[in-house]
Design an enzyme around this catalytic site. Sequence first.
Site, PDB file in Angstrom:
ATOM      1  N   GLU A 175     -14.278 -34.569 -28.151  1.00 52.65           N
ATOM      2  CA  GLU A 175     -15.411 -35.483 -28.304  1.00 52.65           C
ATOM      3  C   GLU A 175     -15.064 -36.781 -29.020  1.00 52.65           C
ATOM      4  O   GLU A 175     -15.632 -37.833 -28.739  1.00 52.65           O
ATOM      5  CB  GLU A 175     -16.572 -34.789 -29.056  1.00 52.65           C
ATOM      6  CG  GLU A 175     -17.316 -33.736 -28.260  1.00 52.65           C
ATOM      7  CD  GLU A 175     -16.681 -32.355 -28.315  1.00 52.65           C
ATOM      8  OE1 GLU A 175     -15.555 -32.218 -28.824  1.00 52.65           O
ATOM      9  OE2 GLU A 175     -17.323 -31.403 -27.828  1.00 52.65           O
ATOM     10  N   GLY A 183     -18.277 -28.925 -24.694  1.00 54.90           N
ATOM     11  CA  GLY A 183     -19.309 -27.898 -24.547  1.00 54.90           C
ATOM     12  C   GLY A 183     -18.811 -26.645 -23.845  1.00 54.90           C
ATOM     13  O   GLY A 183     -19.399 -25.563 -24.008  1.00 54.90           O
ATOM     14  N   ALA A 215     -20.023 -31.034 -21.869  1.00 53.37           N
ATOM     15  CA  ALA A 215     -21.355 -31.526 -21.516  1.00 53.37           C
ATOM     16  C   ALA A 215     -21.154 -32.653 -20.510  1.00 53.37           C
ATOM     17  O   ALA A 215     -20.084 -33.270 -20.456  1.00 53.37           O
ATOM     18  CB  ALA A 215     -22.052 -32.045 -22.761  1.00 53.37           C
ATOM     19  N   GLU A 270     -17.262 -24.679 -26.527  1.00 56.58           N
ATOM     20  CA  GLU A 270     -18.378 -24.188 -27.351  1.00 56.58           C
ATOM     21  C   GLU A 270     -19.116 -23.042 -26.667  1.00 56.58           C
ATOM     22  O   GLU A 270     -19.544 -22.089 -27.324  1.00 56.58           O
ATOM     23  CB  GLU A 270     -19.329 -25.353 -27.656  1.00 56.58           C
ATOM     24  CG  GLU A 270     -18.696 -26.386 -28.580  1.00 56.58           C
ATOM     25  CD  GLU A 270     -19.531 -27.649 -28.702  1.00 56.58           C
ATOM     26  OE1 GLU A 270     -19.791 -28.303 -27.662  1.00 56.58           O
ATOM     27  OE2 GLU A 270     -19.935 -27.991 -29.831  1.00 56.58           O
TER      28      GLU A 270
HETATM   29  N1  COA Z   1     -18.923 -34.795 -17.644  1.00 54.73           N
HETATM   30  C1  COA Z   1     -19.189 -35.384 -16.456  1.00 54.73           C
HETATM   31  N2  COA Z   1     -18.321 -35.393 -15.437  1.00 54.73           N
HETATM   32  C2  COA Z   1     -17.140 -34.795 -15.620  1.00 54.73           C
HETATM   33  C3  COA Z   1     -16.785 -34.174 -16.837  1.00 54.73           C
HETATM   34  C4  COA Z   1     -17.752 -34.191 -17.886  1.00 54.73           C
HETATM   35  N3  COA Z   1     -17.536 -33.606 -19.057  1.00 54.73           N
HETATM   36  N4  COA Z   1     -15.543 -33.676 -16.719  1.00 54.73           N
HETATM   37  C5  COA Z   1     -15.118 -33.976 -15.473  1.00 54.73           C
HETATM   38  N5  COA Z   1     -16.078 -34.647 -14.819  1.00 54.73           N
HETATM   39  C6  COA Z   1     -16.037 -35.166 -13.445  1.00 54.73           C
HETATM   40  C7  COA Z   1     -15.168 -36.415 -13.329  1.00 54.73           C
HETATM   41  O1  COA Z   1     -15.903 -37.571 -13.717  1.00 54.73           O
HETATM   42  C8  COA Z   1     -14.838 -36.398 -11.865  1.00 54.73           C
HETATM   43  O2  COA Z   1     -15.963 -36.845 -11.142  1.00 54.73           O
HETATM   44  P1  COA Z   1     -15.756 -37.827  -9.861  1.00 54.73           P
HETATM   45  O3  COA Z   1     -14.925 -37.029  -8.898  1.00 54.73           O
HETATM   46  O4  COA Z   1     -17.156 -38.072  -9.370  1.00 54.73           O
HETATM   47  O5  COA Z   1     -15.058 -39.041 -10.371  1.00 54.73           O
HETATM   48  C9  COA Z   1     -14.680 -34.910 -11.568  1.00 54.73           C
HETATM   49  O6  COA Z   1     -15.383 -34.221 -12.607  1.00 54.73           O
HETATM   50  C10 COA Z   1     -13.250 -34.441 -11.591  1.00 54.73           C
HETATM   51  O7  COA Z   1     -12.669 -34.789 -12.837  1.00 54.73           O
HETATM   52  P2  COA Z   1     -11.302 -35.594 -12.970  1.00 54.73           P
HETATM   53  O8  COA Z   1     -11.299 -36.251 -14.315  1.00 54.73           O
HETATM   54  O9  COA Z   1     -11.087 -36.484 -11.796  1.00 54.73           O
HETATM   55  O10 COA Z   1     -10.255 -34.380 -12.915  1.00 54.73           O
HETATM   56  P3  COA Z   1      -8.820 -34.294 -13.584  1.00 54.73           P
HETATM   57  O11 COA Z   1      -8.193 -33.067 -13.019  1.00 54.73           O
HETATM   58  O12 COA Z   1      -8.084 -35.597 -13.445  1.00 54.73           O
HETATM   59  O13 COA Z   1      -9.113 -34.104 -15.150  1.00 54.73           O
HETATM   60  C11 COA Z   1     -10.244 -33.162 -17.085  1.00 54.73           C
HETATM   61  C12 COA Z   1      -9.775 -32.954 -15.612  1.00 54.73           C
HETATM   62  C13 COA Z   1     -11.077 -31.941 -17.462  1.00 54.73           C
HETATM   63  C14 COA Z   1      -9.025 -33.272 -18.002  1.00 54.73           C
HETATM   64  C15 COA Z   1     -11.069 -34.440 -17.184  1.00 54.73           C
HETATM   65  O14 COA Z   1     -12.066 -34.405 -16.195  1.00 54.73           O
HETATM   66  C16 COA Z   1     -11.734 -34.659 -18.517  1.00 54.73           C
HETATM   67  O15 COA Z   1     -11.085 -35.078 -19.461  1.00 54.73           O
HETATM   68  N6  COA Z   1     -13.071 -34.404 -18.609  1.00 54.73           N
HETATM   69  C17 COA Z   1     -13.865 -34.708 -19.754  1.00 54.73           C
HETATM   70  C18 COA Z   1     -13.597 -33.732 -20.870  1.00 54.73           C
HETATM   71  C19 COA Z   1     -14.433 -34.069 -22.079  1.00 54.73           C
HETATM   72  O16 COA Z   1     -14.285 -35.100 -22.703  1.00 54.73           O
HETATM   73  N7  COA Z   1     -15.334 -33.154 -22.429  1.00 54.73           N
HETATM   74  C20 COA Z   1     -16.178 -33.306 -23.571  1.00 54.73           C
HETATM   75  C21 COA Z   1     -17.475 -33.881 -23.181  1.00 54.73           C
HETATM   76  S1  COA Z   1     -18.530 -34.086 -24.583  1.00 54.73           S
END
Ligand code: COA
Length: 258
Positions: free
Chosen positions: A133, A110, A65, A113
Amino acid sequence: MYNTITTELRDGILEITINRPDKMNALNQEVMKELALAIDEVYKNKEVKSALITGAGPKAFVAGADISEFLTLSPDQGGELAKRGHVIFKRIEDSHKPIAAAVNGFALGGGCELAMACHIRVASDNAKFGQPEVNLGLIPGYGGTQRLVQLAGKGKALELMLTGDMIGAEDAHRIGLVNHVTSQEELLEKTRGILRKTHDKAPIALAKVIRCVNNFFVYDVDGFEAEVSEFAGCFATKDLAEGAAAFLEKRKANFKGE
Ligand code: COA
């Protein structure tokens, strides 16, 4: 027509791509609304026989999400967000037409999910799954606490949700979270191939299989009784008459979904 997803009808498969690659295809409220509309099309468009859900770009299926929408929510608003998500994902799970996830990268929160709400999951070898989460002070809110237990069992589900660990495609396959692992290049075609196999089957029978299997997890429905009743209902269909006759006449059945 859509801003955050794309859809394309190919050979009876509605291919739905979550299309926010710069945000790892995170599910904001606009994506959720558009996804709901695309699922409506799966239900209503007679040319659609099945659906495939995937993510745009090489890195993410859906990384969860959209966390940026969480900052200002009250408990009531948080509850409303979860309820809306539950309705959409349940519509995917209850769809009378098969829906498969082609998981092409991160399937976190999400995203995991969403994949779990689909009937079938195929992952490319770079896919990563997790329910992270707890790292945010949250819990899964789009059905993950329930569907992960259903697919992987209580022990694995608890470990994933308590540690927030990510697992790779092979491990996801081993614990029953995905049906198949392929190369990135083969992912879509492998998923399409599975869906295409369902296209010449009797549509009412497909719907009944999905309903009966989903009933296994509804605590106040006796799934065995429900199966008897759905089985009986097959005898009211022209498809059964056609399927049985075609078998006996040694020809291919031509099902009309009637
Ligand atoms: N919600 C909002 N933005 C998200 C996101 C999320 N769940 N997941 C990634 N993004 C955004 C990042 O903020 C970043 O935005 P920016 O370029 O404006 O800063 C962009 O997507 C790229 O992500 P980034 O973290 O820089 O890529 P990465 O390759 O270093 O890491 C992940 C990839 C997926 C490991 C990492 O983005 C992550 O941990 N995301 C969140 C996962 C999460 O907690 N999901 C559960 C949500 S309830």
